[in-house]
Design an enzyme around this catalytic site. Structure first.
Site, short mmCIF file in Angstrom:
data_model
loop_
_atom_site.label_atom_id
_atom_site.label_comp_id
_atom_site.label_asym_id
_atom_site.label_seq_id
_atom_site.Cartn_x
_atom_site.Cartn_y
_atom_site.Cartn_z
N LYS A 59 3.72 4.89 -11.72
CA LYS A 59 2.34 4.43 -11.89
C LYS A 59 1.54 5.49 -12.62
O LYS A 59 1.40 6.62 -12.15
CB LYS A 59 1.71 4.10 -10.54
CG LYS A 59 0.37 3.37 -10.67
CD LYS A 59 -0.07 2.78 -9.34
CE LYS A 59 -1.32 1.92 -9.49
NZ LYS A 59 -1.73 1.30 -8.22
N CYS A 82 -2.94 8.62 -7.88
CA CYS A 82 -4.14 8.46 -7.06
C CYS A 82 -5.14 9.53 -7.44
O CYS A 82 -4.84 10.73 -7.38
CB CYS A 82 -3.79 8.56 -5.58
SG CYS A 82 -5.22 8.34 -4.51
N LYS A 113 0.87 -1.17 0.00
CA LYS A 113 0.00 0.00 0.00
C LYS A 113 0.91 1.22 0.00
O LYS A 113 1.96 1.24 0.64
CB LYS A 113 -0.88 -0.02 1.27
CG LYS A 113 -2.07 0.91 1.22
CD LYS A 113 -3.23 0.27 0.50
CE LYS A 113 -4.55 0.99 0.79
NZ LYS A 113 -4.66 2.30 0.14
#
Length: 742
Positions: A405, A367, A270
């Site tokens: 990412k 995110c 995480k």
């Protein structure tokens, strides 16, 4: 049942060899089946197919004690089998050398729960055949004598210890039906396995070898298990291409530990940040999707979450990474980190994760909720310059591979991936969740609704719903940056989907939503499935298979199609009086056949010996990107080779879905026969759009076949004689027979 069902099976399921099969047993009149398990109901439905007019399923106990699975009992009910409970068979009545009836006593349950027979309540049912399908017993005197001195129960079966299946005599074990413990076939098989393990323990103990009491029997083994699915990415060897995404399944180090024990090859932690950026989540925050309607329970097509990065500290994660690498040295641990647009913060985090023993680093630049408001996540990942700079900062201090990412919430994800590569990233992860609002109720409240004010925010959509976006991102990056490693994530929930991502250019798979739908054990299906797909791709004779699926057979309600067109010269639909007429026609035709198994529709090719490997199964690395040359721009597509729909009237169930979609959203190219309601395609109107094929509920009832001749678009109003295309290369047909065709 032990003599009846094998005969039915041999006559009904040819194909294991090329030999002639026997005919079905011939029954007539009334058949009584004794028993209430799966076997009994199999016998009942099979008896009807073998000629019985009426079938009674008689059992000793009540309906609530039926041991068969509900589907078996329901099928027998639908086929008009009669159920007769609370009867115990006593005597077969013979007349003229044939069975004429069966006598029964009524059964009842006493106050202690024991089932007893009441001789004062006799019943007699007339019948022509009796099929026994209840539990086996031990009746042969020779067998009983051979088993002495074993102690027997009052039912005539050996006494056994149910935990080890050991009998009254040391070293003698019993399992299966003979033990008299199991209620179902599955339990009987399991008892046999326990007995086998206990025998193993007993023998090993004689040689002072300690064996655990918990059975650890080997799994079923085939050559497929030998297929190597390991893959090397940036010098890191992944034992298999499956890992936990930086998401809820990787919330704690303990969860990652359990995932490794279950068989996952790697995990991305995480995402964690520095203590000054610590977060606290809201609740509720992870909800089911409604992209495919209101579906409850597992099997969700999508999830939406507004969860932030980890609430745990960087120190916790670094300690956890060290412990995981100590206990699982062959597994891959990738640390996911996030910081604001600050060089010192990124470098501090990366050095911490690197020193903890991480195999790689994932930079969370994507995110879609919460973190962007803090100047983190996609606030950095949407700007190529910021991505390039962050990767440059990380490269200065990072000596292990790192991956940026990617966020899908950009106009051009390839430009972001290029920026990451220019900054020194070893690869990218594609994609993070897609920003969205899942829905509102009739009161205008969204879900998840937080606090008394019931407010929400845009969250990240994941699962099957985002797979098309993830595949596009992976393939686009792979085509633009050949050989640049891509860790795929987004809608991966099977070996089939894994192959799609591998073919599109990804090297490994990160999974989250599929685990949320079930648990870590899905990895067993993924690994076995991927090995099977790679193995099957190397077998000769399976060129027309789709992965693990053979070509779809022509069927109607699960049964082979018999062509009525070839018998009476016209097609008949499958409803109302036409269905009865069709059944009569087929039945009359079958009466003329000597062997029902030799019809064109049901003939099966010999499949023994098994197909041989034409080459060694490919490695995972050999599959990566193999489909990229099939993906291009619209101008790469051939506008000469059109297809049209072809409907199989024998498979059609007359639902009308094809007609409705073509009529109201297509080209009005399907018409219904006014009498039979069978659909027919008007080839001059069909444009090959494939809408009808997409909504048809019967697999391969509609096929798209090559158009005969050149497709001529209907322009509505004809083009003028002096028409000139603005973009000739795109608007004119490609060259065919040395001519340009408009």
């Amino acid at each position: 049942s032990k003599s009846f069902l094998p005969q039915v099976a041999r006559a009904s399921k040819p194909g294991m060899c090329a030999c002639k099969t026997q005919k079905l047993p011939e029954l007539f009149g009334t058949v009584i089946v004794l028993g209430a398990g799966d076997t009994a109901f199999d016998c009942a439905t099979s008896a009807l197919r073998c000629g019985a007019k009426r079938v009674f399923v008689v059992f000793r106990k009540g309906f609530i004690n039926i041991r068969a699975v509900p589907e078996e009992a329901e099928l027998a009910k639908q086929e008009k089998c009669e159920f007769v409970p609370f009867l115990s068979p006593q005597e077969v009545v013979m007349k003229h050398g044939r069975i004429a009836a069966l006598k029964f006593f009524r059964t009842e349950q006493d106050d202690e729960g024991r089932w007893i027979e009441d001789a004062e309540q006799p019943t007699k049912l007339k019948c022509d055949f009796v099929i026994s399908a209840f539990g086996s017993g031990l009746y042969d005197a020779k067998v009983k004598n051979a088993m002495a001195p074993l102690k027997m129960t009052r039912w005539g079966t050996p006494e056994v210890d149910v935990t080890t299946m050991e009998t009254s005599e040391p070293g003698v074990f019993c399992g299966g039906d003979l033990a008299g413990v199991a209620e179902t076939a599955v339990e009987a098989v399991n008892d046999g396995k326990i007995a086998a393990w206990s025998i193993h323990r007993y023998i090993q103990k004689k040689f002072n070898v300690t064996v655990p009491s918990t059975p650890q029997l080997p799994k079923f083994y085939t050559d497929i298990d030998n297929v190597d699915i390991s893959v090397d990415v940036c010098g890191i060897k992944f034992p298999n291409p499956y890992g936990l995404a930086s998401a809820p399944p990787a919330t704690t180090c303990g969860m990652i530990r359990r995932a490794f024990e279950a068989g996952w090859g790697f995990a991305v932690t995480k995402t964690f940040g520095l203590d000054k950026d610590i977060v606290t989540n809201v609740a509720p925050r992870i909800v089911r999707g409604t992209t495919s309607g209101h579906i409850y329970g597992p099997g969700q097509g999508a999830f939406l979450n507004i969860e932030l990065i980890s609430e745990k500290t960087a120190a916790y994660w670094c300690q956890g990474v060290t412990e995981l690498k100590t206990d699982f040295p062959s597994h891959v641990v990738i640390a996911s980190v996030m910081a604001s647009y600050c060089k010192e913060d990124w470098q501090e985090l990366v050095i911490m994760a690197q020193d903890a023993g991480s195999d790689g680093i994932e930079l969370n630049l994507s995110c879609p909720h919460g973190m962007g408001e803090r100047g983190m996540g996609l606030a950095c990942g949407q700007d190529p310059d910021m991505v390039r700079n962050i990767c440059t900062w990380v490269r200065e201090v990072c000596t292990i591979p790192f991956f940026a990412k990617m966020t899908p919430n950009v106009t051009n994800i390839v430009s972001i991936a290029k920026a990451a590569k220019e900054g020194g990233a070893d690869g990218v992860t594609a994609i993070n969740t897609v920003s969205g609002l899942m829905g509102l109720n009739m009161k205008g409240v969204a879900w998840p609704a937080v606090g008394k004010e019931k407010k929400t925010t845009y969250g990240g959509v994941s699962g099957n719903a985002v797979k098309p976006m993830a595949l596009k991102a992976v393939s686009a990056i792979a085509k633009a940056l050949p050989g640049f490693p891509i860790l795929a994530t987004g809608g991966i929930d099977s070996a089939d989907v894994t192959m799609q991502f591998l073919l599109a250019g990804a090297s490994t798979m990160q999974v989250s939503s599929a685990i949320q739908n079930q648990d870590f054990t899905v990895i067993e299906d993924y690994i076995t499935g991927l090995k099977a797909l790679l193995y099957l791709s190397s077998i000769e004779g399976l060129e027309d298979w789709d992965g693990q699926s053979p070509p779809t057979a022509r069927t109607q309600k699960g049964k082979p199609v018999v062509s009525v067109q070839n018998i009476i010269g016209k097609n008949l639909p499958n409803f109302g009086p036409y269905a009865k007429e069709k059944a009569t026609v087929v039945a009359e035709e079958k009466k003329k056949m000597q062997n029902l198994l030799e019809t064109e529709e049901s003939s099966l090719e010999q499949n023994r010996p098994a197909n041989k490997l034409k080459s060694l199964p490919p490695k995972v690395a050999e599959v990566i990107g193999k489909a990229l040359d099939k993906i291009g721009t619209y101008s790469d597509l051939d506008n000469r080779e059109h297809v049209v729909a072809l409907i199989d009237p024998e498979m059609c169930i007359n639902c009308g879905k094809c007609y409705m979609t073509c009529n109201d959203t297509g080209y009005q190219a399907i018409e219904f026969d006014p009498e039979t309601h069978l659909p027919r395609v008007k080839n001059d109107s069909c444009t090959g759009c494939t809408l009808c094929y997409s909504v048809c509920p019967i697999i391969e009832c509609i096929q798209m076949v090559p158009r005969s001749g050149l497709y001529e678009p209907k322009r509505g109003v004809a083009l003028s004689s002096d028409w000139q295309p603005r973009l000739p290369d795109m608007q004119l047909r490609k060259k065919m027979d040395n001519a340009i065709v408009q």
